[in-house]
Design a protein around this motif. Structure first.
Motif, PDB file in Angstrom:
ATOM      1  N   LEU A 234     -37.433  45.260 -75.075  1.00  0.00           N
ATOM      2  CA  LEU A 234     -38.484  46.087 -74.499  1.00  0.00           C
ATOM      3  C   LEU A 234     -39.550  46.342 -75.559  1.00  0.00           C
TER       4      LEU A 234
ATOM      5  N   GLU B  69     -36.571  58.939 -75.012  1.00  0.00           N
ATOM      6  CA  GLU B  69     -36.761  57.832 -74.076  1.00  0.00           C
ATOM      7  C   GLU B  69     -35.663  56.785 -74.251  1.00  0.00           C
TER       8      GLU B  69
ATOM      9  N   ILE C  57     -32.993  55.472 -71.351  1.00  0.00           N
ATOM     10  CA  ILE C  57     -32.729  54.066 -71.035  1.00  0.00           C
ATOM     11  C   ILE C  57     -31.234  53.773 -71.131  1.00  0.00           C
TER      12      ILE C  57
ATOM     13  N   LYS D   6     -29.310  54.952 -68.137  1.00  0.00           N
ATOM     14  CA  LYS D   6     -29.432  54.056 -66.986  1.00  0.00           C
ATOM     15  C   LYS D   6     -28.472  52.870 -67.125  1.00  0.00           C
TER      16      LYS D   6
ATOM     17  N   PHE E 202     -33.357  50.293 -62.763  1.00  0.00           N
ATOM     18  CA  PHE E 202     -34.374  50.945 -63.585  1.00  0.00           C
ATOM     19  C   PHE E 202     -35.386  49.945 -64.134  1.00  0.00           C
ATOM     20  N   PHE E 203     -34.904  48.774 -64.564  1.00  0.00           N
ATOM     21  CA  PHE E 203     -35.792  47.786 -65.185  1.00  0.00           C
ATOM     22  C   PHE E 203     -36.639  47.031 -64.160  1.00  0.00           C
TER      23      PHE E 203
ATOM     24  N   ASN F 130     -38.237  48.632 -61.799  1.00  0.00           N
ATOM     25  CA  ASN F 130     -39.203  49.620 -61.332  1.00  0.00           C
ATOM     26  C   ASN F 130     -40.570  49.359 -61.961  1.00  0.00           C
TER      27      ASN F 130
ATOM     28  N   ARG G 125     -42.892  51.289 -62.541  1.00  0.00           N
ATOM     29  CA  ARG G 125     -43.293  52.335 -63.475  1.00  0.00           C
ATOM     30  C   ARG G 125     -42.813  52.018 -64.893  1.00  0.00           C
ATOM     31  N   VAL G 126     -41.710  51.277 -65.009  1.00  0.00           N
ATOM     32  CA  VAL G 126     -41.226  50.863 -66.327  1.00  0.00           C
ATOM     33  C   VAL G 126     -42.217  49.897 -66.959  1.00  0.00           C
TER      34      VAL G 126
ATOM     35  N   LYS H 237     -44.980  51.050 -69.073  1.00  0.00           N
ATOM     36  CA  LYS H 237     -44.647  51.481 -70.429  1.00  0.00           C
ATOM     37  C   LYS H 237     -44.175  50.339 -71.329  1.00  0.00           C
TER      38      LYS H 237
ATOM     39  N   TYR I  62     -41.298  43.526 -70.600  1.00  0.00           N
ATOM     40  CA  TYR I  62     -39.852  43.313 -70.445  1.00  0.00           C
ATOM     41  C   TYR I  62     -39.504  41.839 -70.654  1.00  0.00           C
TER      42      TYR I  62
END
Length: 261
Positions: free
Chosen positions: A10, A21, A25, A28, A58-59, A61, A63-64, A67, A70
């Motif tokens: 990431l 944060e 992670i 999750k 989660f990954f 999403n 919204r991830v 930030k 990936y």
């Protein structure tokens, strides 16, 4: 459905991440698996290694992706070839939507080291396989030769044995879960080395190390009792030469430099 080893990197879009944060992670991921994790100052990324039958939601999403860029190398427990993929809203995608990339993953080592040897035998091996030795010390021979290959870096057993999350620099680890898949003539040299050694019942070489940028990527140790090789394999990102990933790293460093000015 098979278990998949997921080697995640990431890269924060703003080049920063805090412990809170990271803990979020990890929480999750822990819904399916314990994991290895490590923040790389050199690469400015968070390394993660876990196993699951499907990616943690989660990954996936969006919204991830606001930030993080990936990246993932994944390996199926059936020993099929590793694949590499990327999702990013900002790399090559400022006007075209989310960047999605996937490919077979290729690796490279640049040196072979023969350790603990019989000098007469190693000279026969060198002559037979036309290997050029570039350095000799009291206990090893070094051959500078690039080997290109595919691999299956399944880490199921390694992850399954974790009792908690481990904050560890994965670039320094060697795992028992792994398999090199020959894909080029240069890589076949390694196969020929093993065949020639076993043909002579190997009382001559204790171990063989493959390195990349002076880091041990693979290590093969001969067991005199079982007459077999024990194989240890390094972390996937250590030897990854995927062209798109290399381009991304260059772009990401330049972006970070621009922000720092």
């Amino acid at each position: 459905m098979n278990y998949i080893s997921r080697h995640i990197r990431l890269f924060p879009v703003n080049f920063q991440i805090d412990q809170e944060e990271i803990n979020s992670i990890l929480k999750k991921i822990n819904s399916v698996s314990f994991c290895y994790y490590f923040w790389h100052n050199d690469y400015n990324c968070l390394d993660l290694l876990y196993t699951s039958k499907k990616p943690v939601d989660f990954f996936l999403n969006d919204r991830v992706l606001e930030k993080f860029h990936y990246w993932e190398i994944n390996s199926d427990e059936d020993f099929s070839t590793d694949t590499i993929s990327c999702r990013s809203k900002f790399y090559k995608s400022k006007e075209d939507g989310t960047f999605n990339y996937a490919s077979v993953c290729y690796y490279q080592t640049d040196q072979i080291k023969f350790i603990g040897f019989n000098k007469d035998f190693i000279h026969k091996l060198i002559k037979c396989l036309e290997i050029t030795i570039t350095s000799v010390t009291s206990d090893h021979y070094i051959c500078n030769k690039k080997l290109f290959y595919q691999a299956s870096n399944d880490r199921w057993n390694s992850i399954d044995n974790l009792k908690a999350n481990e904050n560890t620099n994965l670039n320094g680890l060697l795992f028992e879960d792994g398999l090199i898949l020959n894909t080029s003539e240069k890589t076949n040299l390694l196969r020929d080395v093993f065949q020639e050694i076993e043909r002579h019942k190997n009382h001559n070489i204790n171990s063989i190390e493959l390195t990349n940028n002076n880091q041990v990527i693979h290590k093969f140790t001969w067991n005199m009792e079982t007459k077999k090789w024990k194989e240890l394999h390094g972390y996937s990102w250590s030897a990854c030469i995927d062209s798109e990933y290399i381009k991304f790293l260059d772009w990401y460093r330049k972006e970070k430099t621009m922000v720092s000015l």
